[in-house]
Design an enzyme around this catalytic site. Structure first.
Site, short mmCIF file in Angstrom:
data_model
loop_
_atom_site.label_atom_id
_atom_site.label_comp_id
_atom_site.label_asym_id
_atom_site.label_seq_id
_atom_site.Cartn_x
_atom_site.Cartn_y
_atom_site.Cartn_z
N ASP A 21 0.87 -1.16 0.00
CA ASP A 21 0.00 0.00 0.00
C ASP A 21 0.92 1.24 0.00
OD1 ASP A 21 -2.27 1.70 0.51
OD2 ASP A 21 -1.61 1.75 2.61
N ASP A 51 -0.04 4.98 1.16
CA ASP A 51 -0.19 5.93 2.26
C ASP A 51 -0.17 5.22 3.62
OD1 ASP A 51 -0.39 7.88 0.33
OD2 ASP A 51 -2.58 7.75 0.26
MG LIG Z 1 -2.88 3.15 3.57
#
Ligand SMILES: [Mg+2]
Length: 314
Positions: free
Chosen positions: A8, A10
């Site tokens: 992922d 962020d």
């Molecule tokens: Mg995230």
């Protein structure tokens, strides 16, 4: 076939200010370049999969997203690390930009981005991992057939999706360096089992006191654990253990104005409390004066604790 660690973006790779739209605001999380380099050395491709509903919501364009990702790649390159691919999903059913206002199989928790990455990079998903901070990352990883690691920065649950705790990751860690350790450890155990299965005699599971496996499979122990010799992978794990300690130390020693302010105010609180006590001892007739100073001390103490609390929750 290749194997990969899907990441992922962020709150996993970079800080998450919420709908990041400015390349200048890109800030790598501590130690991510070390984790990526170690995983590359172990033969994993690093593939980022990120939902970008900000595009559907009109906050961001694909062009500006490319600039953000270019900046992210530049910062990693400065530290000697790189990404093999970045996939993003610009769609969201509640978007305001017609072109992107739709459901998409790419959007996590659907596994579309992972499947696309696997197809384009010849990746064996059963030998791969998904690492992310939210339940939808973990669900996407499971649906793609990968093993999963959940990031919990500072032990907190991130974002609005934190309420959904039904999704269980195979492991839970505090940062990407620890996630890399898990991947390397498990890779080494699998490799050792494959090479030593007929004569497995000593079951030695490497200790990982800081790691909290939170699924039944992990808690029960892995029956594949076989004899472990000092391999390249274990040497890398040792290095990562050292790096993890450095990262944590760096996190603790990071300068914070709030921490400084909290310390100064706390010193003032103690000083005024001392004045109050001295006034009580020295002059009973002026008790009101002492109470005044005591109240000031209490107020300062509360203020300093507030600063510390805000700093810790940042
Ligand atoms: Mg995230």
């Amino acid at each position: 076939m290749n194997r990969a660690v899907f990441l992922d973006r962020d709150h996993t790779l970079i800080e998450d200010p919420g709908y990041l739209s400015d390349p200048d605001a890109v800030k790598l999380l501590p130690g991510v370049e070390l984790a990526i380099k170690s995983l590359h050395q172990a033969g994993y491709k690093i593939v980022v999969c990120t939902n970008q509903s900000a595009i559907a919501r009109g906050i961001l364009t694909e062009e500006s997203l490319e600039k953000i990702h270019a900046e992210m790649r530049r910062q990693l390159a400065d530290k000697g690390a790189h990404l093999d691919a970045i996939y993003y999903c610009p769609y969201h059913p509640e978007g305001t930009v017609d072109k992107y206002a739709m459901q998409s199989d790419l959007r996590k928790p659907k596994p579309g981005m992972l499947l696309k990455g696997a197809k384009e990079h010849d990746i064996d998903l059963s030998q791969s991992w998904m690492v992310g901070d939210s339940p939808r990352d973990i669900e996407a990883g499971h649906r793609a057939g990968c093993r999963t690691i959940r990031m919990r920065l500072g032990g907190e649950v991130s974002s609005a999706e934190g309420a959904d705790e039904d999704v269980q990751a195979d492991f839970t860690v505090r940062n990407l360096v620890d996630a890399a350790r898990i991947v390397l450890r498990e890779t080494d155990r699998t490799a050792t089992w494959d090479s030593a299965r007929p004569t497995a005699a000593v079951a030695t599971a490497p200790a990982a006191s800081e790691v909290q496996p939170d699924c039944a499979r992990a808690q029960e122990g892995d029956p594949r654990a076989g004899p472990v010799s000092m391999s390249d992978s274990q040497v890398r794990m040792e290095i990562l253990s050292h790096l993890r300690r450095l990262v944590r130390r760096g996190e603790h020693e990071e300068f914070s104005f709030l921490k400084l302010a909290g310390g100064i105010v706390q010193m003032l609180a103690l000083l005024t409390l001392l004045i109050a006590v001295l006034k009580v001892l020295a002059s009973h007739p002026r008790l009101n004066d002492a109470i005044f100073w005591a109240l000031i001390a209490i107020a300062l103490q509360v203020m300093s604790l507030t600063f510390f609390s805000i700093h810790r929750n940042k």
